[in-house]
Scaffold this motif. Structure first.
Motif, PDB file in Angstrom:
ATOM      1  N   TRP A 270       0.669  -3.913  -3.475  1.00 62.31           N
ATOM      2  CA  TRP A 270       0.588  -2.483  -3.187  1.00 62.31           C
ATOM      3  C   TRP A 270       0.998  -1.749  -4.119  1.00 62.31           C
ATOM      4  O   TRP A 270       2.125  -1.723  -4.565  1.00 62.31           O
ATOM      5  N   ALA A 271       0.280  -0.675  -4.290  1.00 63.41           N
ATOM      6  CA  ALA A 271       0.685   0.518  -5.333  1.00 63.41           C
ATOM      7  C   ALA A 271       0.363   1.864  -4.641  1.00 63.41           C
ATOM      8  O   ALA A 271      -0.814   2.467  -4.473  1.00 63.41           O
ATOM      9  N   PRO A 272       1.524   2.372  -4.177  1.00 59.09           N
ATOM     10  CA  PRO A 272       1.205   3.611  -3.465  1.00 59.09           C
ATOM     11  C   PRO A 272       0.901   4.915  -4.308  1.00 59.09           C
ATOM     12  O   PRO A 272       1.045   4.754  -5.724  1.00 59.09           O
ATOM     13  N   GLU A 273       0.049   5.889  -3.970  1.00 54.45           N
ATOM     14  CA  GLU A 273      -0.344   6.749  -4.517  1.00 54.45           C
ATOM     15  C   GLU A 273       1.042   7.726  -4.697  1.00 54.45           C
ATOM     16  O   GLU A 273       1.528   8.117  -3.978  1.00 54.45           O
ATOM     17  N   PRO A 274       0.978   8.373  -6.347  1.00 60.60           N
ATOM     18  CA  PRO A 274       2.188   9.344  -6.346  1.00 60.60           C
ATOM     19  C   PRO A 274       1.962  10.657  -5.568  1.00 60.60           C
ATOM     20  O   PRO A 274       0.917  10.950  -5.218  1.00 60.60           O
ATOM     21  N   ARG A 275       3.103  11.324  -4.931  1.00 63.96           N
ATOM     22  CA  ARG A 275       2.998  12.339  -4.428  1.00 63.96           C
ATOM     23  C   ARG A 275       2.164  12.397  -3.164  1.00 63.96           C
ATOM     24  O   ARG A 275       1.489  13.381  -2.923  1.00 63.96           O
ATOM     25  N   SER A 276       2.283  11.386  -2.384  1.00 64.55           N
ATOM     26  CA  SER A 276       1.427  11.175  -1.155  1.00 64.55           C
ATOM     27  C   SER A 276       2.272  10.995  -0.106  1.00 64.55           C
ATOM     28  O   SER A 276       2.774   9.698   0.330  1.00 64.55           O
ATOM     29  N   LEU A 277       2.536  12.168   0.727  1.00 61.49           N
ATOM     30  CA  LEU A 277       3.489  11.839   1.967  1.00 61.49           C
ATOM     31  C   LEU A 277       2.815  11.178   3.113  1.00 61.49           C
ATOM     32  O   LEU A 277       3.449  10.823   4.189  1.00 61.49           O
ATOM     33  N   VAL A 278       1.546  10.955   3.005  1.00 60.75           N
ATOM     34  CA  VAL A 278       0.845  10.173   4.072  1.00 60.75           C
ATOM     35  C   VAL A 278       1.349   8.903   4.204  1.00 60.75           C
ATOM     36  O   VAL A 278       1.451   8.172   5.311  1.00 60.75           O
ATOM     37  N   GLN A 279       1.918   8.241   3.044  1.00 58.28           N
ATOM     38  CA  GLN A 279       2.382   7.092   3.040  1.00 58.28           C
ATOM     39  C   GLN A 279       4.082   6.782   3.642  1.00 58.28           C
ATOM     40  O   GLN A 279       4.401   5.768   3.439  1.00 58.28           O
ATOM     41  N   ALA A 280       4.556   7.880   4.035  1.00 63.06           N
ATOM     42  CA  ALA A 280       6.021   7.781   4.575  1.00 63.06           C
ATOM     43  C   ALA A 280       6.079   6.617   5.421  1.00 63.06           C
ATOM     44  O   ALA A 280       7.127   6.169   5.486  1.00 63.06           O
ATOM     45  N   PRO A 281       5.403   6.809   6.525  1.00 62.98           N
ATOM     46  CA  PRO A 281       5.562   5.815   7.778  1.00 62.98           C
ATOM     47  C   PRO A 281       5.669   4.564   7.057  1.00 62.98           C
ATOM     48  O   PRO A 281       6.330   3.557   7.620  1.00 62.98           O
ATOM     49  N   LEU A 282       4.517   3.936   6.363  1.00 63.59           N
ATOM     50  CA  LEU A 282       4.532   2.716   5.836  1.00 63.59           C
ATOM     51  C   LEU A 282       5.975   2.305   5.101  1.00 63.59           C
ATOM     52  O   LEU A 282       6.433   1.173   5.195  1.00 63.59           O
ATOM     53  N   LEU A 283       6.279   3.490   4.139  1.00 59.80           N
ATOM     54  CA  LEU A 283       7.496   3.003   3.339  1.00 59.80           C
ATOM     55  C   LEU A 283       8.774   2.889   4.375  1.00 59.80           C
ATOM     56  O   LEU A 283       9.557   2.038   4.144  1.00 59.80           O
ATOM     57  N   TYR A 284       8.840   3.657   5.357  1.00 65.99           N
ATOM     58  CA  TYR A 284      10.139   3.503   6.409  1.00 65.99           C
ATOM     59  C   TYR A 284       9.878   2.167   7.164  1.00 65.99           C
ATOM     60  O   TYR A 284      10.869   1.652   7.355  1.00 65.99           O
ATOM     61  N   THR A 285       8.903   1.629   7.267  1.00 63.98           N
ATOM     62  CA  THR A 285       8.436   0.563   8.034  1.00 63.98           C
ATOM     63  C   THR A 285       9.116  -0.783   7.249  1.00 63.98           C
ATOM     64  O   THR A 285       9.822  -1.682   7.867  1.00 63.98           O
TER      65      THR A 285
END
Length: 588
Positions: free
Chosen positions: A417-432
């Motif tokens: 997985w490579a998250p997109e820079p400056r993308s708050l949409v991915q916050a729930p996955l990161l917290y999980t």
């Protein structure tokens, strides 16, 4: 002037004239010094040992609170210091040509490199000062590190960082030994009517296991909250001065598995305004107060791990033997098969604070969310440390294997997985992911400490065993410090390989124990006392501890005899091997 018999007779007549016959005098004396009619010896005994049990619980809670405060202060201050020093505007305005970046590199080097030699001095320190005082002095060094930040110069920051590196392994080894000893003492206080306790004989194998599980669970439940406490300076102070993610992440092109090093492209200016020196002093003073509070908690609330005579016996085996015994214990295959798990334990705890939190978390949702990400990890690790209580009803392998399975799944996920820079949409996955990583860390840390407490119940070995554990963990942290500039895929591959090797080695160890394969433990030499002083006026020496495999009739706890089979309490006596080898070691 001599008194004749007539004067004695006169005195007797006087006593009888006052109504006090000799029989009456004895009756009055019995009323004063005799047993009270309402005295219940059994009830008083129960009250005494109940106080002792509560004292053991108080010691564990106090040590857990002190460790939580100490590491919360240390991690919080180090994080705030590195963020402030990273900002080039802060460096130029506050310290001009001091080269703070170079100082920070040397600070990190002092913290991570110095523990490499800790195996040489940690057992000597613990035996010389005692378990409680080693904890106290190590926490004092952490307080010294906090105080050095009042005047940030090379000659204050770097020496204090080296001192931190010196104190890391002794602190953790003494804490692990202390918690295990409290579990053993609680068992004695709870079973004071048992014959082997009253006669001060060795407890049955595995008798203390339930208390070891509970006490280490309590400790790690409290300690993992230090990751939450560490975010308080950033949450309530530093976040007010940070730029938003669109500014700090403007030059970042790749995140996660595609990144290399420590977040390349991150903006050199992260502070939109500089904090006032007075505000910094207030924050550092609050951290200093917390560090002193942790020292006072250990000093006032923590009792001794051993009786004074026991500590004398532990030192009296000779300093040369104390120096050598950690190396001799490494010949035990049980410990050697756990080395990969010790190493992975160091890998994962530093990776979540650096690689995951920066290259995945900060890269995607910004530096201002770093505190919330690490708080999610801390709360999760604290809450799920209680899952270690499942060891009371499940096989002991379940804890470490469950943690390894969770981390293996997470490592594979991060590798792909490579998250997109400056993308708050991915916050729930990161917290999980942070929460799940906390679950795995909790099972890993708690499981290893519980396993060591179960395998090595001998009070004369525990400081050596926990020293070896935390020394290997410190070596792993040093390796993580060296690989900071590697590509993320290389880091994840190394961790996945280390986890696979650790799991396989641990399962092989359990298999060998189930097959009753003999293991080697070094013989603990008998204490060498100078026979003088009040302690040795009695005919029987109540403080002399038996050598390996011998019974010490009057010692507080018995030396563990060598065992050949698994560590369960119901093992047949025939499984023990007590044939000493020529080099002074025992098989078993």
């Amino acid at each position: 002037m001599e008194k004749g018999p007539n004067s004695c007779q006169a005195a007797t007549n006087m006593v009888e004239g006052n109504g006090l016959s000799p029989e009456g005098t004895e009756t009055q004396l019995d009323d004063v010094v005799g047993t009270h009619p309402d005295y219940n010896e059994e009830e008083e005994e129960q009250k005494y040992f109940r106080r002792k049990r509560l004292g053991a619980i108080k010691n564990v809670l106090a040590a857990s609170l002190a460790a939580m405060l100490t590491y919360g202060v240390y991690l919080g201050l180090l994080q705030m210091q590195l963020i402030l020093h990273y900002d080039e505007t802060y460096r130029e305005v506050k310290y001009s040509n001091m080269e703070l970046e170079d100082i920070d590199r040397k600070v990190l080097m002092g913290i991570n490199v110095t523990p490499i030699v800790a195996l040489l001095y940690t057992p000597v320190l613990i035996r010389f000062f005692g378990t409680k005082w080693t904890m106290f002095l190590a926490m004092g060094i952490y307080a010294l590190f906090v105080s050095s930040n009042y005047w940030e110069r090379y000659y204050t920051l770097v020496p204090s960082a080296v001192a931190i590196g010196v104190a890391i392994v002794p602190l953790w080894a003494s804490i692990g030994n202390y918690i295990t000893r409290m579990a053993q003492k609680y068992y004695e206080y709870a079973n004071y009517k048992e014959e082997h306790v009253q006669e001060q004989q060795r407890a049955p194998r595995g008798a203390c296991n339930a208390y070891i599980v509970v006490f280490h669970t309590i400790f790690y439940t409290c300690f993992h909250l230090s990751f939450v406490c560490a975010q308080m300076p950033m949450l309530f102070f530093l976040n007010n001065y940070l730029y938003q993610l669109n500014h700090t992440l403007f030059g970042v092109k790749h995140c996660g598995t595609l990144s290399k090093g420590m977040l390349p492209g991150f903006n050199k200016t992260v502070l939109q305004s500089l904090p006032r020196s007075v505000n910094l002093i207030i924050v550092e003073s609050a951290l200093m107060a917390a560090a002193f509070l942790s020292m006072l908690v250990v000093l006032v609330l923590c009792g001794s791990a051993y009786r004074p005579t026991e500590e004398i016996d532990l030192r009296s085996i000779g300093w040369g033997n104390i120096f050598q015994l950690p190396f001799k214990h490494m010949r035990d295959y049980r410990l050697r098969h756990l080395f990969p798990f010790f190493i992975y334990s160091g890998f994962e705890v530093l990776f979540v604070c650096t690689g995951f939190s920066l290259n995945y978390g900060v890269c995607a949702i910004g530096l201002e969310k770093l505190a919330y990400l690490l708080m999610a990890y801390g709360f999760s690790a604290s809450a799920f440390s209680s899952m270690a209580l499942c060891t009371l009803c499940l096989r002991r392998q379940s804890l470490l294997l469950a943690g390894a399975f969770i981390h293996a799944g997470l490592l594979v996920t991060l590798f792909c997985w490579a998250p997109e820079p400056r993308s708050l949409v991915q916050a729930p996955l990161l917290y999980t992911l942070a929460v799940l990583w906390g679950v795995g860390s909790a099972l890993n840390k708690t499981g290893i400490s519980i396993l060591l407490g179960m395998l090595y119940e001998d009070k004369e070995r525990q400081d050596f065993i926990f020293t070896i554990y935390h020394w290997w963990q410190a070596l792993a942290i040093f390796v993580v410090y060296l690989w900071l500039e590697l590509p993320m895929k290389a880091k994840l591959s190394i961790m996945l390989l280390a986890l696979a090797v650790a799991t396989g080695a641990y399962m092989w160890m359990e298999h060998r124990l189930a097959q009753h394969v003999a293991y080697r433990v070094p013989r603990i030499p008998r204490p060498r006392h100078k026979v003088r002083g009040y302690r040795y006026l009695e005919e029987d020496n109540s403080d002399e501890t038996g050598s390996e495999g011998e019974a010490a009739p009057d010692s507080d706890e018995r030396q563990e005899p060598p065992q050949c089979g698994p560590e369960e309490a119901k093992r047949p006596a025939e499984a023990a091997c007590e044939l000493p080898k020529e080099d002074g070691d025992c098989l078993g």
